[in-house]
Write an enzyme that holds these catalytic residues in place. Structure first.
Site, mmCIF file in Angstrom:
data_model
loop_
_atom_site.group_PDB
_atom_site.id
_atom_site.type_symbol
_atom_site.label_atom_id
_atom_site.label_comp_id
_atom_site.label_asym_id
_atom_site.label_seq_id
_atom_site.Cartn_x
_atom_site.Cartn_y
_atom_site.Cartn_z
ATOM 1 N N ASP A 1 1.614 -0.671 -15.355
ATOM 2 C CA ASP A 1 2.351 0.644 -15.556
ATOM 3 C C ASP A 1 1.484 1.740 -15.659
ATOM 4 O OD1 ASP A 1 1.184 -0.586 -18.115
ATOM 5 O OD2 ASP A 1 2.693 -0.307 -19.147
ATOM 6 N N TYR B 1 6.120 -15.014 -5.762
ATOM 7 C CA TYR B 1 6.660 -15.034 -4.253
ATOM 8 C C TYR B 1 6.640 -16.627 -3.979
ATOM 9 C CZ TYR B 1 7.144 -10.506 -3.036
ATOM 10 O OH TYR B 1 7.644 -9.069 -2.933
ATOM 11 N N ASP C 1 3.620 -5.558 -3.947
ATOM 12 C CA ASP C 1 4.680 -5.190 -3.245
ATOM 13 C C ASP C 1 5.175 -3.935 -3.670
ATOM 14 O OD1 ASP C 1 6.918 -5.339 -1.525
ATOM 15 O OD2 ASP C 1 7.984 -6.031 -3.253
ATOM 16 N N LYS D 1 -1.253 -7.329 -15.457
ATOM 17 C CA LYS D 1 -0.493 -7.030 -16.802
ATOM 18 C C LYS D 1 -0.734 -8.279 -17.910
ATOM 19 C CE LYS D 1 2.661 -5.033 -19.033
ATOM 20 N NZ LYS D 1 3.078 -3.539 -19.693
ATOM 21 N N ASP E 1 4.698 0.380 -2.152
ATOM 22 C CA ASP E 1 5.603 1.311 -1.806
ATOM 23 C C ASP E 1 5.295 2.724 -2.569
ATOM 24 O OD1 ASP E 1 7.087 -0.563 -0.443
ATOM 25 O OD2 ASP E 1 8.949 -0.018 -1.007
HETATM 26 C C1 IPM Z 1 7.444 -6.053 2.136
HETATM 27 C C2 IPM Z 1 8.589 -6.456 1.746
HETATM 28 C C3 IPM Z 1 8.913 -7.951 1.535
HETATM 29 C C4 IPM Z 1 8.021 -8.456 0.475
HETATM 30 C C5 IPM Z 1 10.491 -8.347 1.393
HETATM 31 C C6 IPM Z 1 11.276 -7.803 2.520
HETATM 32 C C7 IPM Z 1 10.629 -9.683 1.330
HETATM 33 O O1 IPM Z 1 9.267 -5.792 0.698
HETATM 34 O O2 IPM Z 1 6.585 -6.715 3.078
HETATM 35 O O3 IPM Z 1 6.629 -5.456 1.200
HETATM 36 O O4 IPM Z 1 8.558 -8.354 -0.583
HETATM 37 O O5 IPM Z 1 6.956 -8.543 0.601
HETATM 38 MN MN MN Z 2 7.982 -4.329 -0.124
#
Ligand code: IPM
Ligand code: MN
Length: 332
Positions: free
Chosen positions: A204, A125, A228, A171, A232
């Site tokens: 992984d 990032y 990140d 990793k 999710d």
């Molecule tokens: C998150 C989002 C952001 C990230 C994006 C929108 C830049 O996916 O907050 O998880 O990658 O951190």
């Molecule tokens: Mn995200």
């Protein structure tokens, strides 16, 4: 009476709707406690860029700096120009992403109760790289300082919240330089907490384990991009991003934010689910040391979800954003 200056950054799409709904609940909270909020709203995101030429005006940066705490909702296409620089410029080094199942929200793995602690300032990032017509690279920056700091945050969070297990995800078998350093720093911090169980998983395998055995995780700590992606995954275990709150926190500043995006398809229709934004506000209050107030908001949201009478369409209900907010305010 404790007074807090709260900077609101509603942004684009459903942002203003979910922030308004959350403010309704915070207003109701003021009547229940001896806390007082003073809100200031700042511009951020795609619409602001169209209007003024920049997605992150200086006034917003100053407002964030001056506030006691900030609540950001979402932006459309300008995340790279808004929330990412804010995370880095203010050293909001820990991105806290809890994943818990909520009543009435269909979860693949209701037994999940994980706090993901994502490093929030470096890694891929940093956006350092180069593009030639037919080749390109991005540099992954990992420092001892940031690694130590994030792992220590994870252990301290675990200790404070009665957790006993911290898992570092990496990793290092491939990213030998960067994750080699991250792991070394991680182990050195772990050694300071002999009372905690500490283990390591390669990213992984960790993805598979998170899906198959989420109950075997308590606190997870990892680098920026893995955090990140994996956050999710953990959100998916408990019903998706619609319900996921988060916090970008540093030593003395913070920006809390629902993980969901700006949902342009339903923006302005008044049907967005504001629960993730409200739960982010609850996390914000906890960060401010207002644990009782935080719990009041969380419990009120849970109560409304459990009753199942005032749910937004994403949760198979018919309620509007405002009706949901009114129900939560009443449940306080
Ligand atoms: C998150 C989002 C952001 C990230 C994006 C929108 C830049 O996916 O907050 O998880 O990658 O951190
Ligand atoms: Mn995200």
């Amino acid at each position: 009476m404790t007074k807090y200056n709260i900077a609101l950054l509603p942004g684009d799409g459903i942002g203003p709707e979910v922030v308004d709904a959350t403010v309704k609940v915070m207003d109701a909270l003021q009547k229940k406690t001896d806390i007082e909020f003073e809100y200031k709203t700042y511009m951020i995101g795609d619409a602001e860029k169209k209007r003024s030429g920049t997605a992150l005006p200086q006034a917003t940066i100053d407002g964030v700096k001056e506030a006691d705490a900030c609540l950001f909702a979402c932006v459309g296409e300008t995340a790279k120009e808004t929330i990412l620089p804010l995370r880095q410029m203010f050293n909001l080094y820990a991105n806290l992403r809890p994943a818990k199942a909520y009543p009435g929200v269909p979860a693949v793995r209701p037994e999940t109760d994980i706090m993901m602690v994502r490093e929030n300032t470096e890694g891929i990032y940093k956006m350092i790289g180069h593009r030639s017509p037919r080749s390109a690279f991005n540099v992954r920056v990992i420092t001892w300082e940031a690694s130590e700091r994030i792992v220590r945050y994870a252990f301290e969070w675990a200790k404070k919240n009665g957790k006993k297990k911290v898992t570092a995800i990496h990793k290092s078998n491939v990213l030998d330089y960067t994750d080699g350093l991250f792991l070394e720093a991680s182990r050195s911090v772990a050694a300071e907490y002999p009372e905690m169980e500490y283990n390591e998983l390669i990213v992984d395998a960790a993805s598979m384990w998170l899906v198959m055995y989420p109950e075997s995780f308590e606190v997870v700590v990892t680098t920026n991009m893995f955090g990140d992606i994996l956050s999710d995954v953990t959100a998916g275990l408990v019903g998706g991003l619609g319900m996921a709150p988060s916090g970008n926190v540093g030593d003395d500043m913070c920006i809390f934010e629902p993980v969901h995006g700006s949902a342009p398809d339903i923006a302005g229709k008044g049907i967005a689910n504001p629960a993730a934004c409200m739960l982010s506000a609850a996390m914000m209050l906890e960060w401010l040391g207002e644990n009782k107030a935080a719990k009041l908001i969380e419990d009120a949201v849970l109560k409304v979800l459990k009753e199942g009478k005032t749910l937004t369409p994403d949760l198979k209900g018919k309620a509007t954003t405002v009706e949901f907010a009114e129900a939560v305010a009443k449940a306080l």
